[in-house]
Design an enzyme around this catalytic site. Sequence first.
Site, PDB file in Angstrom:
ATOM      1  N   LYS A 106       0.850  -1.193   0.000  1.00  0.00           N
ATOM      2  CA  LYS A 106       0.000   0.000   0.000  1.00  0.00           C
ATOM      3  C   LYS A 106       0.885   1.243   0.000  1.00  0.00           C
ATOM      4  CE  LYS A 106      -3.824   2.111   2.639  1.00  0.00           C
ATOM      5  NZ  LYS A 106      -4.640   2.015   3.870  1.00  0.00           N
ATOM      6  N   SER A 140      -9.630   1.928   3.018  1.00  0.00           N
ATOM      7  CA  SER A 140      -8.777   2.667   2.101  1.00  0.00           C
ATOM      8  C   SER A 140      -7.756   1.811   1.354  1.00  0.00           C
ATOM      9  CB  SER A 140      -8.025   3.765   2.873  1.00  0.00           C
ATOM     10  OG  SER A 140      -7.174   3.194   3.844  1.00  0.00           O
ATOM     11  N   SER A 150      -9.781  -0.330   7.275  1.00  0.00           N
ATOM     12  CA  SER A 150      -9.204  -0.235   5.934  1.00  0.00           C
ATOM     13  C   SER A 150      -8.483  -1.469   5.411  1.00  0.00           C
ATOM     14  CB  SER A 150      -8.235   0.937   5.852  1.00  0.00           C
ATOM     15  OG  SER A 150      -8.964   2.115   5.639  1.00  0.00           O
TER      16      SER A 150
HETATM   17  N1  GLN Z   1     -12.999   4.378   6.379  1.00  0.00           N
HETATM   18  C1  GLN Z   1     -12.396   4.854   7.603  1.00  0.00           C
HETATM   19  C2  GLN Z   1     -11.985   6.291   7.422  1.00  0.00           C
HETATM   20  O1  GLN Z   1     -12.337   6.838   6.445  1.00  0.00           O
HETATM   21  C3  GLN Z   1     -11.247   4.003   7.972  1.00  0.00           C
HETATM   22  C4  GLN Z   1     -10.056   4.241   7.139  1.00  0.00           C
HETATM   23  C5  GLN Z   1      -8.873   3.433   7.550  1.00  0.00           C
HETATM   24  O2  GLN Z   1      -9.011   2.408   8.232  1.00  0.00           O
HETATM   25  N2  GLN Z   1      -7.709   3.922   7.194  1.00  0.00           N
HETATM   26  O3  GLN Z   1     -11.345   6.889   8.228  1.00  0.00           O
END
Ligand code: GLN
Length: 494
Positions: A76, A151, A175
Amino acid sequence: MSHETALALRARLNAGETTSEEVVRPLLERARSLERLNIFIHLDPERILDQARAIDAQRKAGAPLGPLAGVPVAIKDVLCVEGEPTTCGSRMLRTFRSPYDATVIARLKAAGAVRFGKTNMDEYAMGSSTENSAYGPTLNPWDESRVPGGSSGGSAAAVAAGVAPLALGSDTGGSIRQPAAFCGVVGLKPTYGRVSRYGLIAYASSLDQVGPFAHDLADTALLLGVIAGRDPHDSTSVDERVPDYLGTLDLPPESLRIGVVREFFGDGLDAEVAGAVQEAIKVYEQAGATIREVSLPHSKYGIPAYYIVAPAECSSNLARYDGTTYGHRAEDFSPRHPGEEDLAPMVRMMMASRAEGFGAEVKRRIMLGTFALSAGYADQYYNKALQVRRKIRGDFDAAFREVDVLLGPISPTPAFKLGERTADPLAMYLSDIYTITANLAGIPGISIPCGLTREKLPIGLQLLAAPFAEEKLLRTARVFERATDWHLRRPGLV
Ligand code: GLN
């Protein structure tokens, strides 16, 4: 073979039946033929082939090799790799090259892994669909009109599409687990402190964790074993023994008391997702588990608490992107609004750089967090959210005195359509309703494939365990994997 597991690949490499170069070439070919999915922000075939050849040469010379020697791992783009682009999905870091390796990257290198590209993600890991990437969305390999989740959408899609057998992601509120569920692969968020965050670009430092994506649990255990452990560069990483996750995976769990989380089956849960999770409960019953319903009464405050704590931390972490040291610097910072003529040029440069470098969601979070921390509001919002966070952890502590593992869905729905939730931040935030509490409590969680909808969209089963009980989590998940074949289903990509 595009969907070969890392362990199968490793066995062929160790037996001398193939070379890393021979493994990597068709995967690069596949990545090229699937470019439309937009899985990678950066993929440098020459660099990848060089790594593969270097490992092949070491093998030929009889040098001692690490546990991932010659195996490709997609990364990532939130993780720093020395000398390579690291954009974090943001325009802000479009030209940034990291001067050092994240600890997990150093560990991959020591294990002999071939680092296979930087995967697409929501900008600064803020999002649930990968649509917040400054480099365009990733498409779900199961249905290209849908999101892969986020994400870490690029990493989940890389494994699902058979482009790389393993990938790393990060999980701050879901995420890793949510994109794993949407893409039909395994994704594990370790306990906070299990894996070093050094070189992981910070979003919300008290919640962020790095973790693996894989086709199955054995590969997940393999990669977790490589990245886990104390790191002197990260004072929040914990000096706990790292079990042999792979070696113990097939031992039956010492006890199999499973708690079904009542609050994870409320309004808004898709009927097909609920049905698949109910079927999974039956599988555990047949395997001799004792099943009982468990309540986590403070779960309903998870989303509100998270959307105070995470933006608060992000507003502080992202203050460093001001155009002075690294990242985007605006070229034109002449006054844009009335009153700006009086500001020092340096201040205008910082304002313009941030205005141009950050996308809309990142700006929204910085504003939310700055507000929640501002004098006079901190007690009302930030400190209150911290109290709620302790209550949520208390719910889990109480539950784990009664059961070994908690079970529920990962996300209320399967993968949604591209564009469906981009205009409605709240709808987007709600896709993390079942994953966010684990981050607030710091506990480990996993998503494993447990079904397909009528439209052939993957469904993820969530299992959660007490802090540092990843071994138990994996062994419990393995009971399900052994009894079913959902982890063997592949998208019908051409
Ligand atoms: N969807 C969540 C956010 O927007 C979690 C994102 C993540 O785990 N990095 O913050």
